[in-house]
Design an enzyme around this catalytic site. Structure first.
Site, PDB file in Angstrom:
ATOM      1  N   SER A   1      -2.116   0.017  -3.184  1.00  0.00           N
ATOM      2  CA  SER A   1      -3.146   0.957  -2.714  1.00  0.00           C
ATOM      3  C   SER A   1      -3.780   1.762  -3.834  1.00  0.00           C
ATOM      4  O   SER A   1      -3.094   2.468  -4.568  1.00  0.00           O
ATOM      5  CB  SER A   1      -2.538   1.977  -1.746  1.00  0.00           C
ATOM      6  OG  SER A   1      -2.136   1.356  -0.581  1.00  0.00           O
TER       7      SER A   1
ATOM      8  N   HIS B   1      -8.053  -1.900  -0.772  1.00  0.00           N
ATOM      9  CA  HIS B   1      -7.445  -3.191  -1.111  1.00  0.00           C
ATOM     10  C   HIS B   1      -8.539  -4.246  -1.167  1.00  0.00           C
ATOM     11  O   HIS B   1      -9.063  -4.655  -0.143  1.00  0.00           O
ATOM     12  CB  HIS B   1      -6.429  -3.615  -0.056  1.00  0.00           C
ATOM     13  CG  HIS B   1      -5.222  -2.744   0.006  1.00  0.00           C
ATOM     14  ND1 HIS B   1      -4.087  -2.998  -0.725  1.00  0.00           N
ATOM     15  CD2 HIS B   1      -4.974  -1.631   0.691  1.00  0.00           C
ATOM     16  CE1 HIS B   1      -3.202  -2.056  -0.488  1.00  0.00           C
ATOM     17  NE2 HIS B   1      -3.704  -1.209   0.380  1.00  0.00           N
TER      18      HIS B   1
ATOM     19  N   HIS C   1      -0.413  -6.427   4.460  1.00  0.00           N
ATOM     20  CA  HIS C   1       0.665  -5.591   4.999  1.00  0.00           C
ATOM     21  C   HIS C   1       1.052  -6.064   6.389  1.00  0.00           C
ATOM     22  O   HIS C   1       0.222  -6.544   7.155  1.00  0.00           O
ATOM     23  CB  HIS C   1       0.217  -4.129   5.089  1.00  0.00           C
ATOM     24  CG  HIS C   1      -0.144  -3.514   3.774  1.00  0.00           C
ATOM     25  ND1 HIS C   1      -1.378  -3.667   3.212  1.00  0.00           N
ATOM     26  CD2 HIS C   1       0.585  -2.755   2.917  1.00  0.00           C
ATOM     27  CE1 HIS C   1      -1.407  -3.024   2.049  1.00  0.00           C
ATOM     28  NE2 HIS C   1      -0.227  -2.468   1.843  1.00  0.00           N
TER      29      HIS C   1
ATOM     30  N   TYR D   1       1.769  -4.136   8.835  1.00  0.00           N
ATOM     31  CA  TYR D   1       1.141  -3.303   9.872  1.00  0.00           C
ATOM     32  C   TYR D   1      -0.274  -3.752  10.231  1.00  0.00           C
ATOM     33  O   TYR D   1      -0.814  -3.358  11.247  1.00  0.00           O
ATOM     34  CB  TYR D   1       1.133  -1.820   9.475  1.00  0.00           C
ATOM     35  CG  TYR D   1       0.329  -1.493   8.234  1.00  0.00           C
ATOM     36  CD1 TYR D   1      -1.057  -1.505   8.256  1.00  0.00           C
ATOM     37  CD2 TYR D   1       0.967  -1.178   7.046  1.00  0.00           C
ATOM     38  CE1 TYR D   1      -1.793  -1.217   7.122  1.00  0.00           C
ATOM     39  CE2 TYR D   1       0.245  -0.892   5.903  1.00  0.00           C
ATOM     40  CZ  TYR D   1      -1.133  -0.911   5.948  1.00  0.00           C
ATOM     41  OH  TYR D   1      -1.848  -0.643   4.819  1.00  0.00           O
ATOM     42  N   GLU D   2      -0.872  -4.581   9.367  1.00  0.00           N
ATOM     43  CA  GLU D   2      -2.217  -5.080   9.685  1.00  0.00           C
ATOM     44  C   GLU D   2      -2.164  -6.120  10.809  1.00  0.00           C
ATOM     45  O   GLU D   2      -3.204  -6.529  11.321  1.00  0.00           O
ATOM     46  CB  GLU D   2      -2.850  -5.722   8.441  1.00  0.00           C
ATOM     47  CG  GLU D   2      -3.186  -4.736   7.352  1.00  0.00           C
ATOM     48  CD  GLU D   2      -3.659  -5.444   6.087  1.00  0.00           C
ATOM     49  OE1 GLU D   2      -4.830  -5.828   6.029  1.00  0.00           O
ATOM     50  OE2 GLU D   2      -2.833  -5.636   5.176  1.00  0.00           O
TER      51      GLU D   2
ATOM     52  N   ALA E   1       2.073   2.316  -3.717  1.00  0.00           N
ATOM     53  CA  ALA E   1       1.975   3.764  -3.549  1.00  0.00           C
ATOM     54  C   ALA E   1       3.089   4.158  -2.598  1.00  0.00           C
ATOM     55  O   ALA E   1       3.401   3.413  -1.667  1.00  0.00           O
ATOM     56  CB  ALA E   1       0.619   4.115  -2.954  1.00  0.00           C
TER      57      ALA E   1
ATOM     58  N   MET F   1       5.028   1.199   2.768  1.00  0.00           N
ATOM     59  CA  MET F   1       4.798   0.201   3.824  1.00  0.00           C
ATOM     60  C   MET F   1       4.585  -1.204   3.253  1.00  0.00           C
ATOM     61  O   MET F   1       3.928  -2.029   3.888  1.00  0.00           O
ATOM     62  CB  MET F   1       3.564   0.612   4.642  1.00  0.00           C
ATOM     63  CG  MET F   1       3.641   2.007   5.234  1.00  0.00           C
ATOM     64  SD  MET F   1       2.083   2.457   6.004  1.00  0.00           S
ATOM     65  CE  MET F   1       2.333   4.232   6.245  1.00  0.00           C
ATOM     66  N   SER F   2       5.147  -1.465   2.083  1.00  0.00           N
ATOM     67  CA  SER F   2       4.899  -2.790   1.471  1.00  0.00           C
ATOM     68  C   SER F   2       6.096  -3.192   0.624  1.00  0.00           C
ATOM     69  O   SER F   2       7.203  -2.707   0.827  1.00  0.00           O
ATOM     70  CB  SER F   2       3.638  -2.715   0.603  1.00  0.00           C
ATOM     71  OG  SER F   2       3.872  -1.901  -0.533  1.00  0.00           O
TER      72      SER F   2
ATOM     73  N   ASN G   1       2.212  11.138  -2.885  1.00  0.00           N
ATOM     74  CA  ASN G   1       2.328  12.365  -2.070  1.00  0.00           C
ATOM     75  C   ASN G   1       3.802  12.624  -1.837  1.00  0.00           C
ATOM     76  O   ASN G   1       4.622  11.705  -1.936  1.00  0.00           O
ATOM     77  CB  ASN G   1       1.635  12.155  -0.711  1.00  0.00           C
ATOM     78  CG  ASN G   1       2.184  10.932   0.016  1.00  0.00           C
ATOM     79  OD1 ASN G   1       1.800   9.787  -0.299  1.00  0.00           O
ATOM     80  ND2 ASN G   1       3.083  11.146   0.954  1.00  0.00           N
TER      81      ASN G   1
ATOM     82  N   HIS H   1      -4.513   9.242   3.935  1.00  0.00           N
ATOM     83  CA  HIS H   1      -4.758   8.059   3.111  1.00  0.00           C
ATOM     84  C   HIS H   1      -5.639   8.434   1.910  1.00  0.00           C
ATOM     85  O   HIS H   1      -5.478   7.879   0.825  1.00  0.00           O
ATOM     86  CB  HIS H   1      -5.420   6.961   3.959  1.00  0.00           C
ATOM     87  CG  HIS H   1      -5.588   5.654   3.241  1.00  0.00           C
ATOM     88  ND1 HIS H   1      -4.523   4.937   2.723  1.00  0.00           N
ATOM     89  CD2 HIS H   1      -6.698   4.924   2.936  1.00  0.00           C
ATOM     90  CE1 HIS H   1      -4.976   3.837   2.135  1.00  0.00           C
ATOM     91  NE2 HIS H   1      -6.295   3.802   2.256  1.00  0.00           N
TER      92      HIS H   1
HETATM   93  N1  HPA Z   1       4.763   7.127   3.665  1.00  0.00           N
HETATM   94  C1  HPA Z   1       4.600   5.793   3.790  1.00  0.00           C
HETATM   95  N2  HPA Z   1       3.836   5.071   2.985  1.00  0.00           N
HETATM   96  C2  HPA Z   1       3.203   5.720   1.994  1.00  0.00           C
HETATM   97  C3  HPA Z   1       3.316   7.090   1.807  1.00  0.00           C
HETATM   98  C4  HPA Z   1       4.143   7.846   2.695  1.00  0.00           C
HETATM   99  O1  HPA Z   1       4.306   9.071   2.585  1.00  0.00           O
HETATM  100  N3  HPA Z   1       2.543   7.411   0.719  1.00  0.00           N
HETATM  101  C5  HPA Z   1       1.995   6.257   0.286  1.00  0.00           C
HETATM  102  N4  HPA Z   1       2.385   5.227   1.043  1.00  0.00           N
END
Ligand code: HPA
Length: 288
Positions: free
Chosen positions: A47, A77, A99, A101-102, A129, A227-228, A251, A263
């Protein structure tokens, strides 16, 4: 022959068919990628990181031009593959990823990695990320993955085993190669970048976690959440590739900071660290 064994034989035939079909899908994708060159190292950029790692004399293909590759759908992406050189070493760069989740199956999510294995790639660098769970992590930190927790509830190796790629029950006791991690630390020191270390937990997403989930993940031993990465790392180890994982903490995870997650923040922070990550990859990748 009893009715049962007839069913068994039919089932076995179906399994063999599915296995051969998947092997053919991988081979077709690899054949298309071979037109770009013969890389031994592949780097997946996550990401907001698509632009961080320039390679010289690159030749590119969009995912849509590779047979069997589904199109990624997430902002940030791009979805293309480039092959070029870095300090004389031929490298494949995947800009954007698929991903779970997609709505893609895990078999689709790991298809690129399997195609790279078939192409002759030996080392896979996965970037991502993540949200920082461990106390002491800050947004913008770069973290070397030491291990992972698969919290997806599924495994990319489920279903008939693709025997030509790897064994039914592959060992996962050192997913992220120890020797390559040492090289990464050494190179990071040389280019003046601090690399922390941590355990990455993969959730399905796409909703970010609740503070209670983050507390639970911390208790489970997770330092980072994302998530990856985990499906690709499992498929890569299954196929005998060495793996290195580098995460950009974009974050603090939910509840670790009082601020809501977005995001946009993820993309902003990864772009803020993009130049450093690019510098690290440029120095590191030729030495893997
Ligand atoms: N949670 C899940 N996936 C993420 C996060 C998060 O805080 N930050 C970047 N990808």
């Amino acid at each position: 022959m009893t009715e049962w064994s007839v069913v068994g034989v039919r089932h076995q035939g179906k399994e063999k068919g599915a296995r051969m079909e998947e092997m053919e899908r991988i081979a077709r994708a690899a054949k298309e990628l071979a037109k770009l060159g013969a890389p031994q190292v592949a780097v997946v950029l996550g990401s907001g990181l698509s632009g961080v790692f320039p390679v010289e004399g690159e030749r590119t293909l969009p995912f849509s031009a590779i047979p069997g590759f589904p199109a990624p759908s997430v902002a940030g992406h791009a979805g293309e593959i480039a092959v070029g050189t870095v300090s004389g070493r031929t490298v494949l760069v995947q800009r954007g990823r698929l991903h779970f989740y997609e709505g893609h199956s895990l078999a689709d999510v790991v298809l690129p990695v399997r195609a790279y294995a078939r192409l002759g790639v030996k080392v896979l660098v996965l970037t991502n990320a993540s949200g920082g769970i461990a106390y002491g992590l800050e947004a913008g930190d770069l973290v070397l993955l030491t291990d992972h927790i698969n919290f997806l509830g599924q495994n990319p190796l489920q279903g008939p085993n693709l025997g030509p790629l790897g064994p039914r029950f592959p060992d996962m006791s050192e997913v992220y190669d120890r020797a390559l991690r040492q090289v990464a630390h050494r190179v990071a020191g040389e280019v003046g970048i601090t690399l922390k270390e941590g355990v990455y937990l993969a959730t399905l997403g796409p909703s970010y976690e609740t503070p209670a989930e983050i507390r639970a993940f911390r208790a489970l031993g997770a330092d980072l959440v994302g998530m990856s990465t985990v499906p690709e790392a499992i498929a890569a180890r299954h196929a005998g590739l060495k793996v290195l994982g580098i995460s950009c903490v974009t974050n603090l995870a939910a509840g670790v900071s009082p601020l809501p997650l977005s995001h946009e923040e993820v993309i902003e922070t990864s772009q803020r660290r993009a130049a450093d990550l690019g510098r690290l990859l440029t120095a590191l990748v030729p030495r893997l």
